[in-house]
Structure formats: C-alpha cells, structure tokens
Design a protein around this motif. Structure first.
Motif, short mmCIF file in Angstrom:
data_model
loop_
_atom_site.label_atom_id
_atom_site.label_comp_id
_atom_site.label_asym_id
_atom_site.label_seq_id
_atom_site.Cartn_x
_atom_site.Cartn_y
_atom_site.Cartn_z
N ARG A 52 0.78 -1.08 0.08
CA ARG A 52 -0.12 -0.01 0.12
C ARG A 52 1.00 1.32 -0.15
O ARG A 52 0.28 2.42 -0.33
N LYS A 53 2.12 1.18 0.60
CA LYS A 53 3.16 2.48 0.56
C LYS A 53 4.09 2.42 -0.31
O LYS A 53 5.06 3.21 -0.28
N GLN A 54 3.97 1.41 -1.48
CA GLN A 54 5.08 1.46 -2.28
C GLN A 54 5.66 2.65 -2.81
O GLN A 54 6.95 2.75 -3.13
N LYS A 55 4.89 3.62 -3.29
CA LYS A 55 5.22 4.68 -3.85
C LYS A 55 5.98 5.59 -2.98
O LYS A 55 6.38 6.83 -3.36
N LEU A 56 5.69 5.39 -1.49
CA LEU A 56 6.19 6.36 -0.60
C LEU A 56 7.49 5.56 0.01
O LEU A 56 8.05 6.37 1.02
N LEU A 57 7.91 4.45 -0.18
CA LEU A 57 9.10 3.94 0.31
C LEU A 57 10.26 4.62 0.14
O LEU A 57 11.22 4.25 1.03
N SER A 58 10.57 5.45 -0.65
CA SER A 58 11.71 6.22 -0.96
C SER A 58 11.83 7.30 0.25
O SER A 58 13.24 7.60 0.59
N GLN A 59 11.01 7.49 0.93
CA GLN A 59 11.15 8.34 2.03
C GLN A 59 11.30 7.44 3.08
O GLN A 59 10.38 6.76 3.53
N TRP A 60 12.28 7.77 4.17
CA TRP A 60 12.52 6.78 5.17
C TRP A 60 11.66 6.93 6.28
O TRP A 60 11.61 5.45 6.77
N LYS A 61 10.83 7.74 6.40
CA LYS A 61 9.95 7.70 7.41
C LYS A 61 8.73 6.44 7.19
O LYS A 61 8.30 5.82 8.14
N HIS A 62 8.44 6.54 5.86
CA HIS A 62 7.40 5.70 5.46
C HIS A 62 8.12 4.39 5.55
O HIS A 62 7.20 3.13 5.49
#
Length: 416
Positions: free
Chosen positions: A157-167
C-alpha cells in the motif's frame, strides 16, 4: 535513413537486487509447473520428519513411562491439520489474505502478551507457550507468519512512498520491534533472531533503501549482543562454541552440542540404519526437537543429510521460480519472505547442530517436533501457492494467455 528497433517485453522479475542472468534462468519455466514440485517437497520433508520424530523420541518416552507412539501421533495430527490448512489457503483469493493482515497481527500480539499471564507456561527455561484447557501452543511461531502478511500488506500500500525513510520505517519497524521484545522477554533468543531475519527480508523484498535496512540490521545486532551478554547460559553456550569453556564442558553446557556432532560423525556414508541411533539413548536431550537433524544424520548417514539439504534447495528454487511471474508487490513480498524464513531457519538449525554456530534453540522446519511450527510453516507455503496462482495475477496484454513470456528478437521498425 535510420532503422529503429522495438524492445522486447521484459521478463517478470524478482524484487531485490538479483542479476539479470539469474532472473532469466528463474523465469525459464512456467510457474505452474513448480506448484506440484513445491507440494511434493514439503510433503516429503514432513514425512521424513514424522519418521524421525518417531525414532528419536521413542527411547525417552519409554524411559519416562509414556507411550512411545504418543509424540509421533501428535505430530501426525498437527501435520495433517497443517496440510489441510495449506491446501485451504492455496485456494483462498488474495484479497482475503490481505484482509487477514491486521487480525493476524493483533491476535499474535495478544497471544504473546498472554504468555506472561497464568495461561503461559515455561518449557526448558523459555516462557513462550500457552496452555489453555490442556491445549498447548507457541504464539511466537504464528507471530512469524502474521508479521510477514501484515508487512506485505503495508509495503504494497505504501510502495510509492517507500523512498522516504519515515514511510519505510513506520509502522513496520515499531511493530516488528514490539514482537521481538515480547519474544525476547520469554528468553527465546533463537526465535527472536528468526523474527529479525523475517523483518529484514520484508524490507529488502519491499524495495526499502539499503541504508534503512542497514541501520535496522545494526540495531538488531546490538540488541542480540545485549541479550546474549545479559544471560549467563547464553554466554556459556557461546564460550563453549568458541572452545573457551572449561575442561568439564563436555558434561556441561557443551554436552548436547558435542554429542550431536558425535551422532553426525558416527553415521558414516549411509548411517547405522533407520531406528538404530545410539545417541538417542539419552545422550542427546530432547533429540526429537532442535537436534533431530543429528539423529537423522546418524541413522541415514551423509546420504540422508544431503537428501534433506537437496529437498530444501529444490523447495527454494521452485518457490523463486514461481515468484518470477508474480507482478503484484504484496504477493512478491509475502512469498519471498516466507521462503527466506523457512530456508534461513533451516540453515541456522543445521549450522547450529553441526557446530558452525552456537546452540540457540531453533527447530528444523517440517522435521523437528512441534505442532505450532509445523502448522505455521505449512500455512506459509499455502499462502505462497495462493498468491502466485495464475488466476490471481494481473494479465499482461503483451503475452498471450497460457504462455510464458519470452524475449523476442528485434524487429525492424519504420524506415524514415
């Protein structure tokens, strides 16, 4: 005038950092052909486990006045239940497995907390069991699978945000750390380390940055060292493994490990014969549990141990061949993490009983005695079979139904 070429459609690829040549080899066969292989290997390993549990536990059962067939019958019952669950999950639609993520995680956390209530019980110094109405279970074994399913759901669900370490870190690492802490409080360092491996696998196959994975691995390594250093028993086992123990160590903490190596050494090429182990006559305590591989090696010899190693290797290759055609991230993370857990735990167990690692109390999947471990492992295989089914995958419009994508030769384009 220039000639353009049309690029061939790519192979479906594994998550992670594998080489292109390796990916091409894995994708060389239809994934559907691997499903019977996976089932056959798992059932064969479980059958070997049943035979060896019957052999390894018989002497101790008779010595304690118990029925020598009690433990193998119980193991057979749980194996049958696990196979039924595996086959049921293999037919379950992926959307239902996704819906199980949060209920499984919450149930696992609640069960781990209940271990520290009067419902919990201590076995061999580890408080990681529940006893309800005469029914015993080990919640930490089911927590492994719960963490994988939940992490795969969150990462997909968060694959597009995984480049941000907090996500990438939240909520995966806090939830994983909570499970590890509850298991570690029960003094089960071996299972804690396996859960660390599972958490790292989910992050890796989810495509999380290696910096995040490295930082999490460093923190986990420090935590493991602290847990080992604060326990005299664990430090004694490590000292024994390093050869720094006292001259009486062969009768102390190193007793089980030393006799396990004697069992492997006395097996020779083809073993002493099924049921003819000498070390199981109370030389190896709890021989049907973590050290069952040594009894197998003594009775079936090097040939038997290589057979088991070969079966685990075939299982790993078959599962990864199945995963190569999977385009859904949830399916990839779940499948890769489950097989990493099973193969990783098998490698650690075999290295432990053969003296390559200190004794940390990790069972051999599908073979060691234990209903909770058997059911959770078979359930994990069932989920792999479910999420990698052909009818569960999105269709690729470039590839005709019923065929395996193959690289096409360049074709001349329009001449301008």
């Amino acid at each position: 005038m220039t000639t353009a070429t049309q690029k061939p459609p790519p192979h479906p690829t594994l998550p992670g950092r594998s080489s292109g040549r390796f990916r091409t080899w894995l994708a060389g066969e239809s994934a559907d052909r691997q499903r019977p292989v996976i089932l056959a290997v798992v059932l064969t390993l479980a059958a070997i486990g049943l035979v060896e549990v019957a052999s390894a536990s018989s002497v101790e059962s008779i010595a304690s006045g118990a029925n020598p067939y009690d433990l193998p019958l119980k193991q057979g019952m749980w194996t049958l239940a696990g196979v039924i669950i595996m086959l049921g999950l293999a037919r379950l639609p992926v959307r239902y497995i996704r819906k199980l993520a949060w209920p499984m995680l919450i149930a696992a956390l609640m069960a781990l907390v209940l271990v520290f209530t009067p419902l919990g019980m201590t076995v061999n110094g580890n408080r990681n069991w529940l006893n309800i109405g005469g029914f015993t279970a080990q919640p930490s074994e089911f927590a492994k699978l719960a963490l994988i399913v939940w992490a795969a759901t969150v990462l997909s669900r968060k694959q597009k945000l995984l480049s941000q370490w907090k996500h990438a870190v939240i909520p995966l690492l806090p939830a994983g750390a909570l499970i590890m802490a509850l298991v570690a409080l029960g003094h089960d360092l071996g299972t804690t380390m396996i859960i660390m491996l599972i958490a790292a696998a989910t992050l890796f196959y989810g495509g999380v940055s290696m910096r995040v994975i490295g930082a999490a691995a460093a923190a986990s390594a420090v935590a493991a060292l602290v847990l080992a250093a604060t326990s005299g028993n664990r430090m004694g086992r490590i000292s024994s493994w390093l050869g720094a123990g006292s001259t009486e160590d062969s009768q102390g903490l190193g007793y089980q490990a030393l006799n396990g190596q004697y069992a492997l050494a006395s097996g020779g090429w083809f073993g002493t014969g099924l049921g003819q182990s000498r070390e199981k006559w109370n030389w190896i305590p709890e021989a049907h549990n973590d050290f069952i591989f040594t009894i197998l090696g003594e009775e079936l010899g090097l040939a038997g141990t290589l057979l088991v190693l070969g079966l685990f290797t075939v299982l790993a290759v078959a599962v990864f061949k199945t995963i190569t055609r999977t385009r859904d991230m949830f399916a990839r993370v779940l499948s890769c993490s489950v097989i990493t857990w099973i193969i990783g735990q098998a490698v650690i167990n075999i290295a432990m009983v053969s003296g390559l690692l200190p004794v940390i109390g990790v069972p051999l999947p599908f073979i060691s005695y234990g209903g909770s471990a058997m059911v959770s492992s078979l359930a994990g295989i069932g989920m792999i079979l479910s999420v990698t089914r052909r009818d569960q995958q999105p269709e690729d419009p470039r590839v005709p139904r019923g065929t395996t994508p193959q690289p096409s030769s360049p074709q001349p384009g329009r001449i301008s």
